[in-house]
Enzyme design. Sequence first.
Site, PDB file in Angstrom:
ATOM      1  N   THR A 145      16.809   4.655  -9.834  1.00  8.64           N
ATOM      2  CA  THR A 145      16.777   4.918  -8.388  1.00  8.64           C
ATOM      3  C   THR A 145      17.748   4.035  -7.618  1.00  8.64           C
ATOM      4  O   THR A 145      18.088   2.938  -8.071  1.00  8.64           O
ATOM      5  CB  THR A 145      15.333   4.672  -7.878  1.00  8.64           C
ATOM      6  OG1 THR A 145      15.327   4.698  -6.463  1.00  8.64           O
ATOM      7  CG2 THR A 145      14.804   3.310  -8.307  1.00  8.64           C
ATOM      8  N   ASP A 146      18.125   4.492  -6.427  1.00  2.78           N
ATOM      9  CA  ASP A 146      18.984   3.663  -5.558  1.00  2.78           C
ATOM     10  C   ASP A 146      18.216   2.463  -4.977  1.00  2.78           C
ATOM     11  O   ASP A 146      18.826   1.516  -4.477  1.00  2.78           O
ATOM     12  CB  ASP A 146      19.592   4.503  -4.424  1.00  2.78           C
ATOM     13  CG  ASP A 146      18.567   5.192  -3.522  1.00  2.78           C
ATOM     14  OD1 ASP A 146      17.346   5.042  -3.751  1.00  2.78           O
ATOM     15  OD2 ASP A 146      19.003   5.881  -2.579  1.00  2.78           O
ATOM     16  N   GLU A 147      16.868   2.516  -5.058  1.00  2.00           N
ATOM     17  CA  GLU A 147      16.078   1.445  -4.424  1.00  2.00           C
ATOM     18  C   GLU A 147      16.288   0.088  -5.085  1.00  2.00           C
ATOM     19  O   GLU A 147      15.961  -0.941  -4.496  1.00  2.00           O
ATOM     20  CB  GLU A 147      14.589   1.802  -4.444  1.00  2.00           C
ATOM     21  CG  GLU A 147      14.303   3.081  -3.712  1.00  2.00           C
ATOM     22  CD  GLU A 147      12.872   3.228  -3.246  1.00  2.00           C
ATOM     23  OE1 GLU A 147      12.100   2.254  -3.295  1.00  2.00           O
ATOM     24  OE2 GLU A 147      12.528   4.332  -2.801  1.00  2.00           O
ATOM     25  N   TYR A 177       7.563  -1.338  -6.721  1.00  2.00           N
ATOM     26  CA  TYR A 177       8.157  -0.182  -7.409  1.00  2.00           C
ATOM     27  C   TYR A 177       9.614  -0.455  -7.760  1.00  2.00           C
ATOM     28  O   TYR A 177      10.023  -0.334  -8.924  1.00  2.00           O
ATOM     29  CB  TYR A 177       8.053   1.080  -6.534  1.00  2.00           C
ATOM     30  CG  TYR A 177       8.989   2.189  -6.979  1.00  2.00           C
ATOM     31  CD1 TYR A 177       8.788   2.841  -8.195  1.00  2.00           C
ATOM     32  CD2 TYR A 177      10.101   2.564  -6.209  1.00  2.00           C
ATOM     33  CE1 TYR A 177       9.663   3.841  -8.623  1.00  2.00           C
ATOM     34  CE2 TYR A 177      10.972   3.557  -6.630  1.00  2.00           C
ATOM     35  CZ  TYR A 177      10.750   4.193  -7.834  1.00  2.00           C
ATOM     36  OH  TYR A 177      11.615   5.171  -8.266  1.00  2.00           O
ATOM     37  N   LYS A 200      11.495  -0.873 -11.429  1.00  7.28           N
ATOM     38  CA  LYS A 200      12.602  -0.017 -11.878  1.00  7.28           C
ATOM     39  C   LYS A 200      13.833  -0.878 -12.190  1.00  7.28           C
ATOM     40  O   LYS A 200      14.549  -0.629 -13.164  1.00  7.28           O
ATOM     41  CB  LYS A 200      12.948   1.036 -10.815  1.00  7.28           C
ATOM     42  CG  LYS A 200      11.931   2.135 -10.632  1.00  7.28           C
ATOM     43  CD  LYS A 200      11.719   3.015 -11.849  1.00  7.28           C
ATOM     44  CE  LYS A 200      12.878   3.930 -12.156  1.00  7.28           C
ATOM     45  NZ  LYS A 200      12.572   4.865 -13.277  1.00  7.28           N
TER      46      LYS A 200
END
Length: 352
Positions: A132-134, A158, A162
């Site tokens: 993810t970009d997060e 989260y 990741k």
Amino acid sequence: MILVTGGAGFIGSNFVLNWLVQSDESIVNLDKLTYAGNLKNLASIQGDSRHQFVQGDIGDAHLIARILKQHQPRAIINFAAESHVDRSIHGPEDFIQTNILGTFRLLEVVRGYWGELDAAEKRDFRFLHVSTDEVYGSLAREEAAFTEQHRYQPNSPYSASKASSDHLVRAYHHTYGLPVLTTNCSNNYGPFQFPEKLIPLMIVNALEGKPLPVYGDGQQIRDWLYVIDHCNAICRVLEAGTVGEVYNIGGWNEKPNIEIIHKICGLLQETYPDSSFQHLITYVTDRPGHDRRYAIDASKIERELNWKPADTFDSGIRKTIQWYLQHRSWITDVQTGAYREWMEKNYAGERS
Ligand code: NAD
Ligand code: DAU
């Protein structure tokens, strides 16, 4: 054949369905069936011999070893994860278990399997990790979009979990030579997304006349991509990506949350001209540690792999709303938990 993990979730099920439209290569689909896993998403391929479902955990080393031995996949695509930021704030434990420990255990078994392949199979094998970009943290309004070189600065349990999984995947390439690929994608939307995420939640609540909860001032920005564009980007990375590389995936489509919500209300009003939805918009307490802005610089995948999204936000959101309008029973089943009973009834024979 390929092994997909998390293929009963939102992106994974879209990936499986999209893959089988384009290819006759079989898929083994390993999914734990958490609350987010729904075999109803795969109802249209029930009985298709190219798809085999196995209920299980990516952290179950014995199960993974058995699947690899039995099916000898040429590639693994790892979608399996706990994926909802708000849930990670309320209870991070499952995120650590699946996203960190689960990915680690999966990598360990895959490393053993890969090590036993013959030279050509070893060279051609791929482990593609969907991220993810997060992991890159939050951008200020004027900052440039995330490139693959952007430093990792995850802000929620989260995104931290990741980020950790991304580092493990990277390390397994660097240390052991495992042929990995990592993709970091922006916010997806489309069919089969669980109505805890912004877009399906707003559609479902609006249809039921319930409040549309906007966190904080609603000016947080996300970069939205139609799910099938993400799936096709993953296929392209699997096919032509350079081993060990990271590819950012995004639609150059930044929008503040409140604009998304107004757009959904406007489109629903086109279908139901006598109803009004905007008055349902309700500002609520902000998400703790809420990231202000994400934006993906997708130049690398466009330049090197010649991938571009096919859908604009306007076309994608119209298709998405139509899908939810046409699948009211899917919504009800998810809300009532009936999809779990349906799975017991319909897939009893297909689980290993
Ligand atoms: P989702 O929550 O809809 O689906 C996750 C799936 O993984 C579910 O079917 C669940 O049952 C399964 N799963 C969970 N724990 C498991 C375990 N221990 N073993 C096996 N299966 C397990 O998530 P999603 O939105 O489809 O996201 C899929 C992947 O893509 C995730 O890795 C996520 O981080 C990543 N991602 C999501 C988005 C997005 O906008 N949704 C964007 C970028 C990246
Ligand atoms: O950026 C990619 C990520 O996008 C994925 O890695 C995650 O798995 C996925 O869940 C998603 O994370 P977000 O936190 O961005 O998505 P979510 O749909 O939960 O929220 C989108 C934005 O909308 C965010 O700024 C929070 C806000 N929001 C969300 C909900 C559910 C609201 O204002 N109200 C809401 O009720």
